[in-house]
Motif scaffolding. Structure first.
Motif, PDB file in Angstrom:
ATOM      1  N   VAL A  98       0.832  -1.192   0.000  1.00 13.95           N
ATOM      2  CA  VAL A  98       0.000   0.000   0.000  1.00 13.95           C
ATOM      3  C   VAL A  98       0.868   1.244   0.000  1.00 13.95           C
ATOM      4  O   VAL A  98       1.995   1.235   0.495  1.00 13.95           O
ATOM      5  N   SER A  99       0.324   2.296  -0.557  1.00 13.12           N
ATOM      6  CA  SER A  99       0.950   3.606  -0.523  1.00 13.12           C
ATOM      7  C   SER A  99      -0.052   4.557   0.118  1.00 13.12           C
ATOM      8  O   SER A  99      -1.226   4.553  -0.253  1.00 13.12           O
ATOM      9  N   ALA A 100       0.413   5.355   1.077  1.00 17.98           N
ATOM     10  CA  ALA A 100      -0.502   6.215   1.817  1.00 17.98           C
ATOM     11  C   ALA A 100       0.012   7.636   1.878  1.00 17.98           C
ATOM     12  O   ALA A 100       1.163   7.913   1.537  1.00 17.98           O
ATOM     13  N   GLY A 101      -0.841   8.520   2.348  1.00 19.18           N
ATOM     14  CA  GLY A 101      -0.454   9.907   2.524  1.00 19.18           C
ATOM     15  C   GLY A 101       0.088  10.133   3.917  1.00 19.18           C
ATOM     16  O   GLY A 101       0.612   9.218   4.543  1.00 19.18           O
ATOM     17  N   GLY A 102      -0.064  11.350   4.426  1.00 21.14           N
ATOM     18  CA  GLY A 102       0.398  11.665   5.772  1.00 21.14           C
ATOM     19  C   GLY A 102       1.903  11.503   5.902  1.00 21.14           C
ATOM     20  O   GLY A 102       2.664  11.777   4.969  1.00 21.14           O
ATOM     21  N   THR A 103       2.346  10.999   7.060  1.00 18.13           N
ATOM     22  CA  THR A 103       3.779  10.841   7.298  1.00 18.13           C
ATOM     23  C   THR A 103       4.389   9.746   6.434  1.00 18.13           C
ATOM     24  O   THR A 103       5.603   9.645   6.309  1.00 18.13           O
ATOM     25  N   SER A 104       3.564   8.895   5.843  1.00 16.47           N
ATOM     26  CA  SER A 104       4.054   7.826   4.965  1.00 16.47           C
ATOM     27  C   SER A 104       4.081   8.263   3.514  1.00 16.47           C
ATOM     28  O   SER A 104       4.251   7.432   2.630  1.00 16.47           O
ATOM     29  N   TYR A 105       3.968   9.516   3.264  1.00 16.07           N
ATOM     30  CA  TYR A 105       3.824  10.071   1.911  1.00 16.07           C
ATOM     31  C   TYR A 105       4.761   9.411   0.912  1.00 16.07           C
ATOM     32  O   TYR A 105       5.973   9.520   0.985  1.00 16.07           O
ATOM     33  N   GLY A 106       4.151   8.718  -0.043  1.00 18.50           N
ATOM     34  CA  GLY A 106       4.912   8.162  -1.145  1.00 18.50           C
ATOM     35  C   GLY A 106       5.633   6.862  -0.861  1.00 18.50           C
ATOM     36  O   GLY A 106       6.242   6.300  -1.761  1.00 18.50           O
ATOM     37  N   LYS A 107       5.591   6.351   0.362  1.00 18.32           N
ATOM     38  CA  LYS A 107       6.319   5.119   0.660  1.00 18.32           C
ATOM     39  C   LYS A 107       5.420   3.907   0.441  1.00 18.32           C
ATOM     40  O   LYS A 107       4.229   3.944   0.718  1.00 18.32           O
ATOM     41  N   LEU A 108       6.017   2.821  -0.047  1.00 18.67           N
ATOM     42  CA  LEU A 108       5.311   1.556  -0.214  1.00 18.67           C
ATOM     43  C   LEU A 108       5.557   0.672   0.992  1.00 18.67           C
ATOM     44  O   LEU A 108       6.701   0.459   1.378  1.00 18.67           O
ATOM     45  N   THR A 109       4.486   0.161   1.582  1.00 21.73           N
ATOM     46  CA  THR A 109       4.585  -0.790   2.685  1.00 21.73           C
ATOM     47  C   THR A 109       4.076  -2.137   2.195  1.00 21.73           C
ATOM     48  O   THR A 109       2.945  -2.233   1.711  1.00 21.73           O
ATOM     49  N   PHE A 110       4.894  -3.171   2.347  1.00 25.95           N
ATOM     50  CA  PHE A 110       4.562  -4.499   1.852  1.00 25.95           C
ATOM     51  C   PHE A 110       4.070  -5.411   2.962  1.00 25.95           C
ATOM     52  O   PHE A 110       4.520  -5.307   4.117  1.00 25.95           O
ATOM     53  N   GLY A 111       3.202  -6.346   2.599  1.00 25.19           N
ATOM     54  CA  GLY A 111       2.866  -7.465   3.473  1.00 25.19           C
ATOM     55  C   GLY A 111       3.932  -8.538   3.335  1.00 25.19           C
ATOM     56  O   GLY A 111       4.866  -8.425   2.537  1.00 25.19           O
ATOM     57  N   GLN A 112       3.782  -9.600   4.126  1.00 33.74           N
ATOM     58  CA  GLN A 112       4.799 -10.650   4.144  1.00 33.74           C
ATOM     59  C   GLN A 112       4.647 -11.636   2.987  1.00 33.74           C
ATOM     60  O   GLN A 112       5.527 -12.458   2.758  1.00 33.74           O
ATOM     61  N   GLY A 113       3.522 -11.541   2.264  1.00 34.22           N
ATOM     62  CA  GLY A 113       3.331 -12.388   1.095  1.00 34.22           C
ATOM     63  C   GLY A 113       2.597 -13.687   1.379  1.00 34.22           C
ATOM     64  O   GLY A 113       2.543 -14.162   2.518  1.00 34.22           O
ATOM     65  N   THR A 114       1.995 -14.250   0.331  1.00 31.59           N
ATOM     66  CA  THR A 114       1.387 -15.581   0.362  1.00 31.59           C
ATOM     67  C   THR A 114       2.116 -16.442  -0.654  1.00 31.59           C
ATOM     68  O   THR A 114       2.208 -16.075  -1.832  1.00 31.59           O
ATOM     69  N   ILE A 115       2.650 -17.573  -0.168  1.00 38.19           N
ATOM     70  CA  ILE A 115       3.345 -18.500  -1.061  1.00 38.19           C
ATOM     71  C   ILE A 115       2.310 -19.448  -1.652  1.00 38.19           C
ATOM     72  O   ILE A 115       1.698 -20.233  -0.930  1.00 38.19           O
ATOM     73  N   LEU A 116       2.105 -19.347  -2.960  1.00 33.57           N
ATOM     74  CA  LEU A 116       1.117 -20.190  -3.640  1.00 33.57           C
ATOM     75  C   LEU A 116       1.829 -21.313  -4.382  1.00 33.57           C
ATOM     76  O   LEU A 116       2.755 -21.062  -5.159  1.00 33.57           O
ATOM     77  N   THR A 117       1.380 -22.540  -4.142  1.00 30.87           N
ATOM     78  CA  THR A 117       1.899 -23.704  -4.859  1.00 30.87           C
ATOM     79  C   THR A 117       0.720 -24.389  -5.528  1.00 30.87           C
ATOM     80  O   THR A 117      -0.257 -24.737  -4.858  1.00 30.87           O
ATOM     81  N   VAL A 118       0.820 -24.569  -6.845  1.00 31.72           N
ATOM     82  CA  VAL A 118      -0.238 -25.232  -7.607  1.00 31.72           C
ATOM     83  C   VAL A 118       0.314 -26.553  -8.129  1.00 31.72           C
ATOM     84  O   VAL A 118       1.277 -26.578  -8.908  1.00 31.72           O
ATOM     85  N   HIS A 119      -0.291 -27.650  -7.694  1.00 31.62           N
ATOM     86  CA  HIS A 119       0.152 -28.983  -8.092  1.00 31.62           C
ATOM     87  C   HIS A 119      -0.588 -29.450  -9.328  1.00 31.62           C
ATOM     88  O   HIS A 119      -1.792 -29.248  -9.443  1.00 31.62           O
ATOM     89  N   PRO A 120       0.135 -30.102 -10.269  1.00 29.94           N
ATOM     90  CA  PRO A 120      -0.536 -30.598 -11.494  1.00 29.94           C
ATOM     91  C   PRO A 120      -1.444 -31.770 -11.181  1.00 29.94           C
ATOM     92  O   PRO A 120      -1.315 -32.434 -10.152  1.00 29.94           O
TER      93      PRO A 120
END
Lengths: 114, 112
Positions: free
Chosen positions: B90-112
């Motif tokens: 996410v990118s927000a205003g205020g004191t975070s102006y212009g900075k990107l904050t990331f989540g930790q991610g979801t590891i997706l595995t798709v089996h055939p």
């Protein structure tokens, strides 16, 4: 495809050496970032820049320094590398300085300090 | 302080088994929510940008939606090549102006 390039892709270097990680983009973006990412972990912002001669520290404290002398170039320097600096370093750029547009990432530099 | 939380941490699917990934966020003045795909050892690859609640974006088997508190990445009939880590930021205003904050991610595995 994003036009942002990082060199080197991989670097193994001894403790105490000075290193510079290069990042260049050809999209004319004003905003550039450096992130640090350990394997399986989230990205942490260490530096960013709004444009030429603008640099700011990110959320994660880092012993590295950056410079922005040209719009397209945002190098990161470690004066004296240590094993704790071992990580992946990702450079990114975006068009909008207020964060309202997406950022594009380079392929990263995997740094190992031995 | 801006926060982004992704769930689940890991998701295993059979090929063709549709599912959704969640991204919950807390920010002051959302400027944009971004989804990325990251393959091992590579930089994140941009997928979608969402700006306001109710907005939806689609690309092949992926569809991203946004509410005032969370975003979903729906994967329809996934294939093994969809296996990757999916990141929300996410990118927000205020004191975070212009900075990107990331989540930790979801590891997706798709089996055939």
């Amino acid at each position: 495809e994003a036009d942002i390039y990082q060199t080197p892709r991989y670097l193994v270097i001894g403790t105490g050496k000075k290193i510079t990680l290069e990042c260049s983009q050809t999209m004319g973006h004003d905003k550039m970032y450096w992130y640090q990412q350990d394997p399986g972990m989230e990205l942490h912002l260490i530096h960013y820049s709004y444009g030429v001669n603008s640099t700011e520290k990110g959320d994660l404290s880092s012993e590295s320094t950056v410079s922005r002398i040209r719009t397209e170039h945002f190098p990161l320097t470690l004066e004296s590398a240590r094993p704790s600096h071992t990580s992946q370093y990702l450079c990114a750029s975006s068009k909008s300085p207020d964060g309202g547009t997406e950022a594009f990432f380079g392929q990263g530099t995997r740094l190992t300090v031995v | 302080e801006d926060q982004v939380t992704q769930s689940p941490e890991a998701l295993r699917l059979q090929e063709g088994e549709s599912s959704s990934l969640n991204c919950s966020y807390t920010v002051s003045g959302l400027r944009g929510l971004f989804w990325y795909r990251q393959d091992p050892g590579k930089g994140p690859e941009f997928l979608f940008t969402l700006y306001s609640a109710g907005e939806e974006k689609e690309k092949e088997r992926l569809k991203a939606t946004l509410t005032k508190k969370e975003s979903f990445l729906h994967i329809t009939a996934p294939k093994p090549e969809d296996s990757a880590t999916y990141l929300c930021a996410v990118s927000a205003g205020g004191t975070s102006y212009g900075k990107l904050t990331f989540g930790q991610g979801t590891i997706l595995t798709v089996h055939p």
